[in-house]
Design a protein around this motif. Sequence first.
Motif, short mmCIF file in Angstrom:
data_model
loop_
_atom_site.label_atom_id
_atom_site.label_comp_id
_atom_site.label_asym_id
_atom_site.label_seq_id
_atom_site.Cartn_x
_atom_site.Cartn_y
_atom_site.Cartn_z
N GLU A 132 35.48 38.61 37.33
CA GLU A 132 34.14 38.83 38.17
C GLU A 132 34.54 39.78 39.01
O GLU A 132 35.67 40.50 39.35
CB GLU A 132 34.06 37.45 38.99
N SER A 160 29.46 34.00 34.54
CA SER A 160 29.98 35.08 35.25
C SER A 160 31.39 35.72 34.84
O SER A 160 31.51 36.87 35.31
CB SER A 160 30.16 34.63 37.04
N THR A 161 31.85 35.03 33.89
CA THR A 161 33.02 35.88 33.13
C THR A 161 32.81 35.87 31.85
O THR A 161 33.96 36.32 31.11
CB THR A 161 34.50 35.39 33.49
#
Length: 635
Positions: free
Chosen positions: A179, A202-203
């Motif tokens: 992130e 998100s990753t």
Amino acid sequence: MKFLSSLLIAFLVTTTIAAQKSEYTSLLISDSLKQNANAVVRLDQTDINISTQRNMNIKQKRIVTVLNEKGQEAINAYEYYNKKTTVANIQATVFDAFGNEIKKIKRKDFRDQCVADGGTVFSDSRLFFLDYTPIQYPFTIVYDSEIETSTTAFIPQWLPLNEYQVSVEKSILNVNYPEGLGFKKMEFNFSNFKINKTIDTSTQLSYVATNILAQKQEDYSPAYSVFPKVMMGLELFHLEGVDGNAKSWKEYGQWYSDKILTGTIELPEETKTKIKNLVGDEKDPIKKAAIVYKYLQEKSRYVSIQVGIGGWKPMLANDVDRLGYGDCKALSNYTRALLKAVDVPSYNTLLFGDRNKHDIQSDFVSMQGNHMILSIPNGDDYVFLECTSQDVPFGYQANFTDDRNVLIIKPDGGEIVKTKNYENKDNAQISKGNYSIDDNGEFYGKIAIVSQGSQYGQKYRLENTQPTEREKKYKEYWDNINNLKIDKITFLNEKEKVSFTENAEISAVNYGTISNNKMIFILDAFNQSSGGVKRIRNRKNPFEIQRGYYDNDEIAIALPTGFSIESMPNNFELNTKFGEYKTEIIKRDATTLTYKRSILIKKGLYKNTEYDDYRLFMEQISKNDNAKMILTKNQ
């Protein structure tokens, strides 16, 4: 009991080996995947791990069954490397049609060579690639590779399918990233393919594509927009020693200007003085630029130079001035330095240079492009300069950098603009000439052909070709005239007007066929359309005419004495959404005609269902272009 145990163990070992072999046998491939395919990608898995802004690891496993010789190109077993990118692993194994191992190919067996074309002077990039000659088809290759790089500016695109006549059983993409780096993605052309996004956090990002059938090559398919793909990038990236920012085009352009271009346009005072003297009292910025451009073309030459920041940082202007050569970045930057010396502002401009129009993806901020030109402000518009050519006219763009989104790099940020669009009638070929046919059917003709716009770009280099090559080109162009003889060709290249004139004198025996006191010949001698638009049943893709054009011909025709006109083609006119076509024949007297012909083809993106209408339109034109004249010998 021992015997039974041994037998069971032997059975299990044999079964295991057979199972391992059968994994790579071509017999397991479904018939639907073999249809229209030269190769089948059994598995293409890419695992990308971005651990920091300055570190990326890419692992690839690719299993390809090659069905015939044309499928060799689908193997794609190669890796580029340089000082910042290392190949941690590369290997391959070859299996026969039944899944039996034929050969192991280790790192030392891959060819290792410099990435250099014929014009490359310096290069710090190298290439490992598999050079395997099969004994028989089909065969299967299992390819594994791993690279480590500090360059995170270029995350490879995911292309589950990227060529025609190749099918795909399974393609997988896995991406891991931290992130805070601003990872982003953009999907293209998913709707007609079996593609699932399995993870999107998100990753992490993952896709799986399955059972993609081989696509047939279809003429006039839109460039760069048929196959599915995913573009990826980071807002905060690293490019061989320099941290970068691509949050917006403005910020990206400012970073490029500050970190890549700063300090590259210093020139010797002697050169500055020379340029100022050349420009003299001229005040108009564009006229000044034309003088500087002519100086550049006379002084420098293009070479490929692949060193520096990933091939993106130009040579110093001082070095180009001293050496007299450079690549597209170096020569564009050098021209910017020369223009600055006479107070003309200009900007380095990134784009995709290609005959097929290819845009910078304007809504996806990232490192894009393969070419650099120069932009000069001109009111609310720009004049674009191709600095690698020693003969292209000032501001001319057709056929390589025209009509596409480009990124202009300004000191205060980047700007996406569109380059010059040559409209249909801008791409003109205007012909005026005459021919005569004697009573033996021999042909004598003269014609002046004036080409402009994109048609200029197809013609102007003819004046520098060898006589044998030139003659070959004209015999191909006028292949409708049997026994053609090129008597004389001269050229006039008016660069200021961007106009190229061909003056030709030609002749041929037996152009008119004589039989039973009749002579038959095709009226349109100089500009016949072949009508060669291929029939495609059940066309899948839309079709595109990337560049329209306009031809206008006016030909005076002298008929042989002692003959009367028995029949001649009728005037003809077509008007469709694809273009317009018109012919007119004016009878001046018993032996003199004027033949007028015009054709306008309109650029555009058309539906797949309209392809047959276009094909029929072109066939009608070809049929009319081949209409015959019949003369009867007077008694």
